[in-house]
Scaffold this motif. Structure first.
Motif, PDB file in Angstrom:
ATOM      1  N   ARG A  58      52.634  31.424  37.912  1.00 18.44           N
ATOM      2  CA  ARG A  58      51.651  31.818  36.907  1.00 18.44           C
ATOM      3  C   ARG A  58      52.348  32.675  35.859  1.00 18.44           C
ATOM      4  NH1 ARG A  58      47.823  36.392  36.257  1.00 18.44           N
ATOM      5  NH2 ARG A  58      46.074  35.634  34.994  1.00 18.44           N
TER       6      ARG A  58
ATOM      7  N   THR B 205      51.974  35.144  32.395  1.00 15.11           N
ATOM      8  CA  THR B 205      51.062  36.027  31.678  1.00 15.11           C
ATOM      9  C   THR B 205      51.729  36.498  30.395  1.00 15.11           C
ATOM     10  OG1 THR B 205      50.168  36.822  33.787  1.00 15.11           O
ATOM     11  CG2 THR B 205      49.666  38.109  31.828  1.00 15.11           C
TER      12      THR B 205
ATOM     13  N   GLN C  65      48.341  45.896  37.239  1.00 11.20           N
ATOM     14  CA  GLN C  65      47.076  45.149  37.278  1.00 11.20           C
ATOM     15  C   GLN C  65      47.316  43.648  37.170  1.00 11.20           C
ATOM     16  OE1 GLN C  65      44.605  46.739  34.156  1.00 11.20           O
ATOM     17  NE2 GLN C  65      44.603  48.812  35.017  1.00 11.20           N
ATOM     18  N   GLN C  66      48.218  43.236  36.300  1.00 17.98           N
ATOM     19  CA  GLN C  66      48.486  41.813  36.120  1.00 17.98           C
ATOM     20  C   GLN C  66      49.137  41.198  37.350  1.00 17.98           C
ATOM     21  OE1 GLN C  66      50.604  41.174  32.475  1.00 17.98           O
ATOM     22  NE2 GLN C  66      48.812  41.562  31.209  1.00 17.98           N
TER      23      GLN C  66
ATOM     24  N   ARG D 180      46.495  40.802  39.905  1.00 13.67           N
ATOM     25  CA  ARG D 180      45.645  39.659  39.570  1.00 13.67           C
ATOM     26  C   ARG D 180      46.325  38.346  39.947  1.00 13.67           C
ATOM     27  NH1 ARG D 180      40.926  37.225  39.325  1.00 13.67           N
ATOM     28  NH2 ARG D 180      40.643  35.862  37.523  1.00 13.67           N
ATOM     29  N   SER D 181      47.621  38.237  39.697  1.00 14.98           N
ATOM     30  CA  SER D 181      48.354  37.024  40.061  1.00 14.98           C
ATOM     31  C   SER D 181      48.359  36.811  41.575  1.00 14.98           C
ATOM     32  CB  SER D 181      49.792  37.105  39.535  1.00 14.98           C
ATOM     33  OG  SER D 181      49.818  37.079  38.124  1.00 14.98           O
TER      34      SER D 181
ATOM     35  N   GLN E 283      45.989  37.820  43.618  1.00 13.48           N
ATOM     36  CA  GLN E 283      44.632  37.377  43.960  1.00 13.48           C
ATOM     37  C   GLN E 283      44.440  35.896  43.660  1.00 13.48           C
ATOM     38  OE1 GLN E 283      42.037  39.927  41.721  1.00 13.48           O
ATOM     39  NE2 GLN E 283      42.254  41.664  43.117  1.00 13.48           N
ATOM     40  N   LEU E 284      44.927  35.447  42.507  1.00 15.48           N
ATOM     41  CA  LEU E 284      44.778  34.042  42.139  1.00 15.48           C
ATOM     42  C   LEU E 284      45.582  33.131  43.060  1.00 15.48           C
ATOM     43  CD1 LEU E 284      44.863  34.336  38.246  1.00 15.48           C
ATOM     44  CD2 LEU E 284      42.900  33.758  39.684  1.00 15.48           C
TER      45      LEU E 284
ATOM     46  N   THR F  32      43.388  32.835  46.013  1.00 13.98           N
ATOM     47  CA  THR F  32      42.180  32.093  45.634  1.00 13.98           C
ATOM     48  C   THR F  32      42.456  30.598  45.550  1.00 13.98           C
ATOM     49  OG1 THR F  32      41.367  33.997  44.383  1.00 13.98           O
ATOM     50  CG2 THR F  32      40.371  31.868  43.891  1.00 13.98           C
TER      51      THR F  32
END
Length: 352
Positions: A218, A220, A269-270, A273-274, A276-277, A280
């Motif tokens: 991913r 960003t 934070q980023q 988030r990565s 978590q994704l 997910t």
């Protein structure tokens, strides 16, 4: 149509990013790799955008300065096309086919695998062994990209008085360098699932690797250039001076609280988030540690905040941990630059 070139001997790994050009030369000495030479030189903003060269002349000049600084023992160089510019597929073909027959088969069936005219394509393939399900079939990895992407990179090297020896794909170079990092892990831990965060000037790339292979990625749009620009503006420094200052800290005034910490918190934070994704997306393998790479991965406080936030072990990437270093190279300077040299190292590792 043309085949991508292989390298059968030592080469310079050349990594061209939006902020810098990096090169490194590796050599085999008594069966062990040794860092023979390296250099990092800044690029004018806009010369490279999203890993694509926009000003060949500017990049070639920066490469010439890097070569003059490093004074490598060879002029043969390996570069890489961005992962997004390459098509990679695993084909299942009869095990009886030899290399010439595989090449002819790929050309004959190119419309099944490649979404643009075969006359505009550079390609290569590698046998991966017999297919696990069908004993009379073999797995063949096909890699293809447009000729124009290859020509742009090789022309840049030639203008810098370097000889193109091989063209790789960034994903493969990163995996090759990461494999060197895995060898530094304690016994039994090298096969664990790890995340590699490569923090560049304008992008940060999040990769999850299992057994040395990238299984999730991913990107960003956020990188270290934002912090560099703010430091340069606040303290009246050049971009090169600001780039060094952001890694070392020690700037006067409220640098840690007003400039550095907001940058660190955004990155944390980023990365969270990565992660978590990744989960997910249905991935079951638990990430056991984070490995930080890229020029901004060593900014003060980032590693500690990630440990606090994730509870995981966090390491700075150093692909040279097991390598010898030529005495003419400042070992401490190389260690400081090591997290940013991962891609260049992976490219140089194509040589013998």
């Amino acid at each position: 149509m043309r085949r991508l070139r292989h390298s059968g001997k030592g080469v310079i790994g050349v990594d061209i990013t939006s902020a810098t050009v990096k090169l490194i030369e590796l050599k085999r000495v008594r069966g062990q790799r040794r860092v023979e030479s390296y250099a990092v030189r800044p690029l004018r903003e806009g010369a490279v955008v999203e890993r694509r060269i926009r000003d060949i002349g500017e990049v070639a000049e920066a490469l010439q300065r890097a070569v003059a600084q490093a004074q490598p023992g060879t002029r043969e160089a390996c570069v890489a096309v961005p992962a997004g510019a390459a098509i990679t597929k695993t084909l299942i073909l009869p095990a009886s086919l030899n290399d010439d027959e595989i090449e002819a088969r790929i050309e004959l069936e190119s419309d099944k695998h490649i979404p643009f005219p075969f006359s505009e394509v550079a390609f290569d393939f590698q046998r991966l062994g017999l297919n696990e399900r069908y004993g009379d079939q073999q797995d063949v990895l096909l890699v293809a990209c447009r000729n124009q992407d290859i020509l742009q990179l090789t022309e840049t090297l030639r203008q810098a008085d370097l000889t193109p020896a091989a063209v790789d794909v960034e994903t493969f170079a990163m995996e090759r360098a990461f494999d060197e990092l895995r060898q530094q892990m304690p016994p039994g831990e090298e096969e664990e699932c790890m995340a590699l965060v490569d923090i560049g000037a304008n992008m940060n790339a999040f990769h999850v690797l299992r057994g040395g292979r990238i299984v999730y990625s991913r990107d960003t749009v956020f990188g270290g250039r934002r912090l560099t620009d703010e430091i340069a503006s606040r303290y009246g420094l050049s971009l090169e001076e600001a780039g060094l200052a952001k890694k070392r800290g020690g700037l006067p005034g409220d640098y840690p609280t007003s400039i550095l910490m907001p940058f660190v918190e955004t990155l944390v934070q980023q990365i969270g988030r990565s992660l978590q994704l990744y989960y997910t997306a249905g991935r079951k393998e638990k990430v056991s540690r984070l490995v930080l790479a890229g020029g901004s991965s060593v900014v003060p406080g980032l590693k500690e905040r990630l440990v606090e936030e994730t509870g995981m072990e966090v390491l700075n990437a150093n692909p040279f941990g097991r390598m010898q270093v030529n005495p003419r190279i400042n070992a401490q300077t190389l260690a400081n630059d090591a997290p940013a040299m991962l891609m260049a190292c992976g490219l140089a590792m194509r040589g013998r």
